[in-house]
Design a protein around this motif. Structure first.
Motif, PDB file in Angstrom:
ATOM      1  N   ASP A  20       0.865  -1.186   0.000  1.00  0.00           N
ATOM      2  CA  ASP A  20       0.000   0.000   0.000  1.00  0.00           C
ATOM      3  C   ASP A  20       0.897   1.229   0.000  1.00  0.00           C
ATOM      4  N   ASP A  21       0.506   2.258  -0.745  1.00  0.00           N
ATOM      5  CA  ASP A  21       1.320   3.472  -0.781  1.00  0.00           C
ATOM      6  C   ASP A  21       1.029   4.395   0.404  1.00  0.00           C
ATOM      7  N   ASP A  22       0.050   4.046   1.225  1.00  0.00           N
ATOM      8  CA  ASP A  22      -0.308   4.827   2.402  1.00  0.00           C
ATOM      9  C   ASP A  22       0.422   4.254   3.620  1.00  0.00           C
ATOM     10  N   ASP A  60       3.822 -12.788  10.870  1.00  0.00           N
ATOM     11  CA  ASP A  60       4.858 -12.857   9.834  1.00  0.00           C
ATOM     12  C   ASP A  60       4.408 -12.025   8.638  1.00  0.00           C
ATOM     13  N   ILE A  61       4.557 -10.706   8.768  1.00  0.00           N
ATOM     14  CA  ILE A  61       4.005  -9.785   7.769  1.00  0.00           C
ATOM     15  C   ILE A  61       5.093  -8.861   7.248  1.00  0.00           C
ATOM     16  N   THR A  62       5.242  -8.821   5.932  1.00  0.00           N
ATOM     17  CA  THR A  62       6.167  -7.907   5.264  1.00  0.00           C
ATOM     18  C   THR A  62       5.360  -6.800   4.619  1.00  0.00           C
ATOM     19  N   THR A  63       5.791  -5.545   4.747  1.00  0.00           N
ATOM     20  CA  THR A  63       5.067  -4.427   4.152  1.00  0.00           C
ATOM     21  C   THR A  63       5.977  -3.668   3.197  1.00  0.00           C
ATOM     22  N   VAL A  64       5.431  -3.285   2.043  1.00  0.00           N
ATOM     23  CA  VAL A  64       6.139  -2.446   1.069  1.00  0.00           C
ATOM     24  C   VAL A  64       5.150  -1.429   0.520  1.00  0.00           C
ATOM     25  N   SER A  65       5.674  -0.383  -0.117  1.00  0.00           N
ATOM     26  CA  SER A  65       4.812   0.736  -0.490  1.00  0.00           C
ATOM     27  C   SER A  65       4.577   0.904  -1.983  1.00  0.00           C
ATOM     28  N   SER A  66       5.001  -0.054  -2.802  1.00  0.00           N
ATOM     29  CA  SER A  66       4.764   0.075  -4.244  1.00  0.00           C
ATOM     30  C   SER A  66       4.754  -1.300  -4.906  1.00  0.00           C
ATOM     31  N   GLY A  67       4.218  -1.325  -6.118  1.00  0.00           N
ATOM     32  CA  GLY A  67       4.194  -2.567  -6.879  1.00  0.00           C
ATOM     33  C   GLY A  67       5.586  -3.069  -7.199  1.00  0.00           C
ATOM     34  N   GLU A 119       8.334  -2.572  -5.485  1.00  0.00           N
ATOM     35  CA  GLU A 119       8.925  -3.132  -4.268  1.00  0.00           C
ATOM     36  C   GLU A 119       8.317  -4.494  -3.954  1.00  0.00           C
ATOM     37  N   ALA A 120       7.032  -4.656  -4.241  1.00  0.00           N
ATOM     38  CA  ALA A 120       6.367  -5.938  -3.988  1.00  0.00           C
ATOM     39  C   ALA A 120       6.978  -7.038  -4.845  1.00  0.00           C
ATOM     40  N   ILE A 166       8.954 -10.360  -3.504  1.00  0.00           N
ATOM     41  CA  ILE A 166       8.535 -11.717  -3.878  1.00  0.00           C
ATOM     42  C   ILE A 166       9.712 -12.494  -4.473  1.00  0.00           C
ATOM     43  N   ARG A 167      10.491 -11.829  -5.312  1.00  0.00           N
ATOM     44  CA  ARG A 167      11.588 -12.511  -5.991  1.00  0.00           C
ATOM     45  C   ARG A 167      12.747 -12.847  -5.056  1.00  0.00           C
TER      46      ARG A 167
END
Length: 327
Positions: free
Chosen positions: A7-9, A27-34, A36-37, A41-42
């Motif tokens: 989410d960008d927010d 077990d949660i990873t957060t990123v702010s853009s597609g 970065e997502a 994942i990679r």
């Protein structure tokens, strides 16, 4: 579960781990853009079990991100839940068409968010069990013609436009707004004599027949704003947003014309001679708790009635020449 939230927010990225942590998911990873997502994942040593994507983000939005992730073999069946502040039906429909499993609206209802993550967890468990069985199929039982699935199973069909998982279609229908209910029509399309096809075909031939049949439906509905899913037993359930949807008889004729033109064959060159039946459409049931089951059961019953009627008619037509010849 191992969860990735995008989410960008920044407020949302702080809120999601707090809410899910209270439900036992830490077990949660957060990123702010597609971008970065995709990078997360990679580089992940083990795959994520569930993905939460905001729909509206600058650059790559959540719908495009969903479509890209679905192209990855390891993520074809991983639950993808869209996070959206938008109730507009078009965005939700596009997200499901791209491969979304479910969606949660902002501002978040804690109970609803937890419930949908719990459902996603059940899907992850089912996927794990399937992966442990023979060939990735559920169970070791061999069914008719050596298939590793029963005729009634909701097998996954790839690479057909707007053909989504049966579970995802149910989620889409269950959350339709009052406006969405008023403009939506649900109907079913069936392969006539599918039991004979299932008994005669190899697994590859049967999946090929399903894919060709689904593609013909897709071509006929391409301008209608639709989603569809395979429900097992040769039945495809479709939902259209076109208030001027063609009459079911005309839809049936158009699908049949494409099937005749495509002319799918068995590996030995013999024609499959696929025949289509289209049941009459109906509006989704208004009750949210019973909407999916009642609506889907009714459209399946309608197409079964249509298919049975055609079969009886064919039997009568075959008997009449025999009677004439006997006289």
């Amino acid at each position: 579960m191992k969860i990735l939230a995008v989410d960008d927010d920044q407020f949302i990225l702080e809120l999601v781990p707090t809410l899910l942590g209270a439900a036992g998911y830490d077990d949660i990873t957060t990123v702010s853009s597609g971008a970065e997502a995709l990078a997360a994942i990679r580089r992940a040593e083990t795959d994520f079990d569930c993905l939460l994507f905001d729909i509206q983000m600058p650059g790559m939005d959540g719908i495009e991100l969903c479509a890209q992730v679905r192209r990855m073999r390891a993520y074809r069946r991983v639950p993808i839940i869209m996070l959206t502040a938008m109730a507009e039906k078009d965005f939700i429909e596009r997200a499901f068409a791209a491969g979304a499993t479910d969606y949660i609206t902002k501002p978040f209802d804690i109970a609803e968010m937890t419930a949908r993550i719990r459902v996603a967890e059940k899907l992850v468990t089912a996927k794990f069990e399937a992966d442990q069985s023979e060939g990735g199929r559920i169970g070791y039982t061999r069914f008719g013609a050596g298939h590793a699935f029963a005729l009634a199973d909701e097998v996954k069909i790839d690479e057909v436009d707007r053909l989504i998982d049966f579970f995802a279609l149910g989620n889409y229908v269950s959350q339709l707004s009052r406006t969405g209910l008023s403009v939506s029509q649900v109907f079913a399309v069936k392969i006539d004599g599918v039991a004979d096809l299932y008994a005669r075909a190899t697994t590859d031939e049967f999946m090929y027949a399903l894919t060709e049949f689904a593609d013909c439906i897709s071509q006929v509905l391409v301008s209608d704003g639709y989603l569809m899913s395979y429900a097992g037993n040769g039945v495809f359930i479709c939902i259209s947003n076109n208030p001027a949807l063609l009459p079911c008889q005309e839809l049936e004729e158009n699908i049949q014309a494409l099937l005749t033109e495509t002319n799918p064959t068995f590996d030995d060159g013999q024609p499959m001679a696929l025949q289509a039946s289209v049941g009459s459409p109906l509006r989704p049931n208004a009750s949210r708790t019973q909407r999916v089951k009642k609506t889907f059961d009714r459209v399946v019953a309608r197409v079964e009635t249509r298919s049975d009627k055609k079969e009886r008619s064919d039997v009568v037509e075959q008997r009449i020449p025999d009677r004439v010849a006997s006289h």
